[in-house]
Design a protein around this motif. Structure first.
Motif, PDB file in Angstrom:
ATOM      1  N   SER A  78       0.831  -1.208   0.000  1.00  0.00           N
ATOM      2  CA  SER A  78       0.000   0.000   0.000  1.00  0.00           C
ATOM      3  C   SER A  78       0.864   1.255   0.000  1.00  0.00           C
ATOM      4  O   SER A  78       0.534   2.246  -0.666  1.00  0.00           O
ATOM      5  CB  SER A  78      -0.949  -0.003   1.203  1.00  0.00           C
ATOM      6  N   ALA A  79       1.979   1.230   0.734  1.00  0.00           N
ATOM      7  CA  ALA A  79       2.872   2.383   0.761  1.00  0.00           C
ATOM      8  C   ALA A  79       3.472   2.623  -0.619  1.00  0.00           C
ATOM      9  O   ALA A  79       3.556   3.771  -1.097  1.00  0.00           O
ATOM     10  CB  ALA A  79       3.976   2.174   1.792  1.00  0.00           C
ATOM     11  N   LYS A  80       3.878   1.554  -1.295  1.00  0.00           N
ATOM     12  CA  LYS A  80       4.480   1.694  -2.618  1.00  0.00           C
ATOM     13  C   LYS A  80       3.467   2.211  -3.637  1.00  0.00           C
ATOM     14  O   LYS A  80       3.817   3.031  -4.503  1.00  0.00           O
ATOM     15  CB  LYS A  80       5.075   0.362  -3.063  1.00  0.00           C
ATOM     16  N   ALA A  84       3.921   5.729  -5.680  1.00  0.00           N
ATOM     17  CA  ALA A  84       3.847   5.803  -7.145  1.00  0.00           C
ATOM     18  C   ALA A  84       2.843   6.861  -7.588  1.00  0.00           C
ATOM     19  O   ALA A  84       3.110   7.643  -8.510  1.00  0.00           O
ATOM     20  CB  ALA A  84       3.483   4.442  -7.713  1.00  0.00           C
ATOM     21  N   ALA A  85       1.688   6.902  -6.926  1.00  0.00           N
ATOM     22  CA  ALA A  85       0.672   7.900  -7.275  1.00  0.00           C
ATOM     23  C   ALA A  85       1.179   9.313  -6.995  1.00  0.00           C
ATOM     24  O   ALA A  85       0.986  10.232  -7.808  1.00  0.00           O
ATOM     25  CB  ALA A  85      -0.615   7.626  -6.505  1.00  0.00           C
ATOM     26  N   ALA A  86       1.846   9.503  -5.860  1.00  0.00           N
ATOM     27  CA  ALA A  86       2.365  10.831  -5.522  1.00  0.00           C
ATOM     28  C   ALA A  86       3.481  11.255  -6.461  1.00  0.00           C
ATOM     29  O   ALA A  86       3.642  12.447  -6.754  1.00  0.00           O
ATOM     30  CB  ALA A  86       2.864  10.837  -4.076  1.00  0.00           C
ATOM     31  N   ALA A  87       4.236  10.288  -6.967  1.00  0.00           N
ATOM     32  CA  ALA A  87       5.352  10.604  -7.860  1.00  0.00           C
ATOM     33  C   ALA A  87       4.884  11.145  -9.203  1.00  0.00           C
ATOM     34  O   ALA A  87       5.676  11.782  -9.921  1.00  0.00           O
ATOM     35  CB  ALA A  87       6.214   9.365  -8.070  1.00  0.00           C
ATOM     36  N   ARG A 108       5.636   0.260 -10.210  1.00  0.00           N
ATOM     37  CA  ARG A 108       4.269   0.736  -9.966  1.00  0.00           C
ATOM     38  C   ARG A 108       4.046   2.109 -10.600  1.00  0.00           C
ATOM     39  O   ARG A 108       2.958   2.407 -11.086  1.00  0.00           O
ATOM     40  CB  ARG A 108       3.985   0.788  -8.460  1.00  0.00           C
ATOM     41  N   LEU A 109       5.085   2.949 -10.579  1.00  0.00           N
ATOM     42  CA  LEU A 109       4.982   4.238 -11.262  1.00  0.00           C
ATOM     43  C   LEU A 109       4.743   4.020 -12.754  1.00  0.00           C
ATOM     44  O   LEU A 109       3.883   4.689 -13.351  1.00  0.00           O
ATOM     45  CB  LEU A 109       6.262   5.046 -11.046  1.00  0.00           C
ATOM     46  N   ALA A 110       5.483   3.104 -13.349  1.00  0.00           N
ATOM     47  CA  ALA A 110       5.302   2.824 -14.772  1.00  0.00           C
ATOM     48  C   ALA A 110       3.869   2.389 -15.079  1.00  0.00           C
ATOM     49  O   ALA A 110       3.306   2.738 -16.125  1.00  0.00           O
ATOM     50  CB  ALA A 110       6.291   1.747 -15.217  1.00  0.00           C
ATOM     51  N   ALA A 111       3.269   1.663 -14.154  1.00  0.00           N
ATOM     52  CA  ALA A 111       1.917   1.144 -14.375  1.00  0.00           C
ATOM     53  C   ALA A 111       0.850   2.225 -14.326  1.00  0.00           C
ATOM     54  O   ALA A 111      -0.246   2.035 -14.867  1.00  0.00           O
ATOM     55  CB  ALA A 111       1.601   0.062 -13.341  1.00  0.00           C
ATOM     56  N   VAL A 112       1.150   3.375 -13.686  1.00  0.00           N
ATOM     57  CA  VAL A 112       0.120   4.404 -13.540  1.00  0.00           C
ATOM     58  C   VAL A 112       0.430   5.665 -14.348  1.00  0.00           C
ATOM     59  O   VAL A 112      -0.226   6.694 -14.158  1.00  0.00           O
ATOM     60  CB  VAL A 112      -0.092   4.773 -12.047  1.00  0.00           C
ATOM     61  N   VAL A 253       8.571  14.635  -0.188  1.00  0.00           N
ATOM     62  CA  VAL A 253       7.136  14.570  -0.483  1.00  0.00           C
ATOM     63  C   VAL A 253       6.587  13.311   0.188  1.00  0.00           C
ATOM     64  O   VAL A 253       7.075  12.211  -0.074  1.00  0.00           O
ATOM     65  CB  VAL A 253       6.880  14.508  -1.998  1.00  0.00           C
ATOM     66  N   VAL A 254       5.594  13.491   1.063  1.00  0.00           N
ATOM     67  CA  VAL A 254       4.996  12.360   1.773  1.00  0.00           C
ATOM     68  C   VAL A 254       3.689  11.987   1.112  1.00  0.00           C
ATOM     69  O   VAL A 254       2.777  12.828   1.013  1.00  0.00           O
ATOM     70  CB  VAL A 254       4.789  12.690   3.263  1.00  0.00           C
ATOM     71  N   ALA A 255       3.586  10.771   0.656  1.00  0.00           N
ATOM     72  CA  ALA A 255       2.383  10.298  -0.042  1.00  0.00           C
ATOM     73  C   ALA A 255       1.235  10.089   0.941  1.00  0.00           C
ATOM     74  O   ALA A 255       1.463   9.693   2.076  1.00  0.00           O
ATOM     75  CB  ALA A 255       2.692   9.009  -0.769  1.00  0.00           C
TER      76      ALA A 255
END
Length: 255
Positions: A78-80, A84-87, A108-112, A253-255
């Protein structure tokens, strides 16, 4: 106190406290920092402690064995996902060039990556390339090199040479450890050389790391904090860690 007695007491104290600096140990045992460093070297040789930048940790707390990619992908899920969403907020404008490093959070970043945001993506990670291959909004470039079975990432002289010819707008980088004292680290020298080249080729570097990586030091440094622009992490980061990283000039940056 004889040297052997001091070293035994030092090893016990490090085991209890987790990590202690050379200066702290020198004050505790009323000896010079040079004596402490000699004691720590003796203790490391027999496997009781492990030296880290500026001090020592228990030998059990700093493993040089990498977890396989599949095992890492199942930890702190969940943290990852949140990282990824915040990035996505760190993406450069459309038509820019980004490098995505190998890692369980960067995949996960690549996926979103948003479909309306056209990008040229350079990666050495087979799982990331597999996710992005054929997508109409992604101009994908896969770096050459030997693929490591542990990380499924290309490494080696060919990988580093290809990155040396590249100028990217943003690099999204993963790390095994990040500390205010020692910077960003990974266990493998070939992996470190590739990460170092990724950081060097980018105008801006964004690190994606869940809070379990903060304060961790693995054997090979690939970047100092001054080489990094932004850390994207999760809410598990402590206030003291965040403060020390921000004092070092890193945007957190804190997600």
């Amino acid at each position: 106190m004889y040297a052997e007695e001091r070293q035994q007491a030092m090893a016990q104290l490090i085991g209890q406290e987790g990590r202690l600096s050379v200066a702290h140990l020198a004050g505790t045992f009323e000896v010079t920092t040079e004596t402490v460093r000699r004691d720590l070297s003796s203790l490391e040789r027999i496997g009781l402690v492990r030296r880290v930048h500026g001090g020592a940790v228990p030998s059990s707390s700093l493993s040089v064995i990498e977890s396989a990619l599949g095992e890492r992908d199942q930890s702190n899920i969940s943290a990852k996902d949140a990282i990824a969403a915040a990035a996505l907020g760190q993406l450069p404008p459309p038509a820019s060039v980004v490098v995505i490093d190998a890692g369980s959070t960067t995949v996960r970043l690549a996926a979103v990556l948003p479909r309306e945001h056209r990008l040229s993506v350079v990666t050495h990670a087979v799982p990331i390339a597999a996710r992005l291959a054929g997508l109409p909004h992604i101009d994908l470039h896969l770096l050459p090199g030997r693929v490591r079975p542990t990380t499924h990432a290309a490494v080696g002289t060919d990988t580093v040479a290809a990155l040396a010819e590249l100028r990217a707008d943003v690099a999204f980088v993963a790390t095994n450890g990040l500390s205010a004292e020692f910077g960003l680290t990974t266990p493998d020298r070939d992996e470190a050389a590739t990460k170092r080249a990724i950081v060097a080729c980018a105008r801006r570097t964004v690190v994606l790391a869940d809070s379990s990586k903060i304060g961790v030091e693995t054997p090979v440094r690939f970047a100092a904090l001054r080489d990094i622009d932004v850390l994207v992490t999760d809410s598990g980061i402590s206030e003291s860690d965040r403060t020390s990283l921000e004092k070092a000039g890193l945007e957190v940056v804190v997600a």
